[in-house]
Write a protein that holds these residues in place. Structure first.
Motif, PDB file in Angstrom:
ATOM      1  N   VAL A   1       0.862  -1.181   0.000  1.00  0.00           N
ATOM      2  CA  VAL A   1       0.000   0.000   0.000  1.00  0.00           C
ATOM      3  C   VAL A   1       0.898   1.231   0.000  1.00  0.00           C
ATOM      4  N   PRO A   2       0.699   2.162  -0.903  1.00  0.00           N
ATOM      5  CA  PRO A   2       1.566   3.351  -0.939  1.00  0.00           C
ATOM      6  C   PRO A   2       1.336   4.251   0.270  1.00  0.00           C
ATOM      7  N   VAL A   3       2.413   4.818   0.773  1.00  0.00           N
ATOM      8  CA  VAL A   3       2.330   5.797   1.859  1.00  0.00           C
ATOM      9  C   VAL A   3       3.150   7.016   1.457  1.00  0.00           C
TER      10      VAL A   3
ATOM     11  N   VAL B   1       4.799  11.453   7.402  1.00  0.00           N
ATOM     12  CA  VAL B   1       3.580  11.332   8.191  1.00  0.00           C
ATOM     13  C   VAL B   1       3.735  12.205   9.431  1.00  0.00           C
ATOM     14  N   ALA B   2       2.608  12.609   9.994  1.00  0.00           N
ATOM     15  CA  ALA B   2       2.600  13.397  11.226  1.00  0.00           C
ATOM     16  C   ALA B   2       2.043  12.529  12.347  1.00  0.00           C
TER      17      ALA B   2
ATOM     18  N   PHE C   1      -1.156  10.639  10.924  1.00  0.00           N
ATOM     19  CA  PHE C   1      -1.786  11.239   9.756  1.00  0.00           C
ATOM     20  C   PHE C   1      -0.840  11.138   8.580  1.00  0.00           C
ATOM     21  N   HIS C   2      -1.328  10.635   7.459  1.00  0.00           N
ATOM     22  CA  HIS C   2      -0.513  10.528   6.251  1.00  0.00           C
ATOM     23  C   HIS C   2      -0.455  11.883   5.563  1.00  0.00           C
TER      24      HIS C   2
ATOM     25  N   TRP D   1       7.169   7.216   7.531  1.00  0.00           N
ATOM     26  CA  TRP D   1       6.179   6.262   8.049  1.00  0.00           C
ATOM     27  C   TRP D   1       6.846   5.149   8.846  1.00  0.00           C
ATOM     28  N   VAL D   2       7.953   4.601   8.355  1.00  0.00           N
ATOM     29  CA  VAL D   2       8.607   3.499   9.061  1.00  0.00           C
ATOM     30  C   VAL D   2       9.151   3.977  10.405  1.00  0.00           C
TER      31      VAL D   2
END
Length: 232
Positions: A28-30, A34-35, A91-92, A121-122
């Motif tokens: 799934v793309p991210v 991210v916050a 949040f993305h 994200w990671v």
């Protein structure tokens, strides 16, 4: 292949069996950034109680890029036992958009910019597992748990309709009754993409139609606690 065998191979039954010779991973793309936030609030403040009322009714319906979940537990504060809420979110996107959404959907939390961080994200996995001192992502390869190996009991329920406020008050009030261990209640929103997956699509049936999962947890150590929580 029969339906029962299909479910058994995927782990859907009292015992799993079968031989898997091939599998696919669907990514799934991210976004690059991210916050995140991880804040504590005193539940004795009416605004925080109102937050849970609002969260029940909105958490599964807000922007699909936003996930907000909460943990409730008691804590000692100046020799007084108080009920506190740990509110976490991902949040993305960036902090500015996150704050805009939180002000719109959950103003009761009073989330501030200084309580938020932007990261990959990671890296959010390190953040939410308390690796916050510049640790390398190699920490994710460590297979040794950093949690205390204490005894615990857990029960999960899946909520389809908001729990009435008076029932919530009673439920959270029961956390004060745990006097020799530690009791917590976690709530995780569903909705979003999960609402598009029918309960019969895969062995895990708790998909479309569930607002959130509620997780009841108690942890203890020692024979006295064992007697109360297991034998009693």
């Amino acid at each position: 292949m029969g339906e029962d065998l299909f479910w058994a191979i995927r782990g859907g039954g009292p015992a799993s069996f079968g031989i898997v010779v091939e599998w696919k991973i669907r990514l799934v793309p991210v976004p690059k950034t991210v916050a995140v936030f991880d804040v504590w609030r005193n539940m004795e403040h009416n605004a925080t109680k109102t937050l849970f009322h609002q969260w029940q009714r909105r958490a599964d319906k807000v922007d699909e890029n936003l996930t907000v979940y909460m943990t409730f537990q008691t804590s000692s504060n100046d020799s007084k036992i108080v009920l506190v809420a740990n509110v976490r979110g991902t949040f993305h996107g960036g902090v500015d958009k996150l704050l805009e959404l939180m002000k719109k959907e959950f103003p009761e939390l009073g989330l501030q910019g200084q309580e938020c961080s932007e990261m990959r994200w990671v890296e959010s996995f390190l953040f939410f597992n308390l690796f916050r001192n510049g640790e390398s992502l190699d920490a994710l390869l460590n297979r040794t748990s950093n949690l205390n190996l204490l005894s615990f009991k857990v029960k999960s329920d899946f909520v389809k309709e908001p729990i009435p406020d008076n029932v919530v008050e009673t439920m959270l009030g029961m956390l004060y009754e745990e006097d020799i261990g530690r009791a917590m209640i976690y709530v995780y929103p569903y909705g979003g993409k999960m609402n598009e997956i029918s309960e019969s699509a895969i062995p895990f049936p708790h998909r479309a139609g569930n607002l959130y999962m509620i997780h009841h947890f108690v942890q203890w150590e020692g024979e006295e606690e064992e007697e109360k929580h297991v034998v009693g």
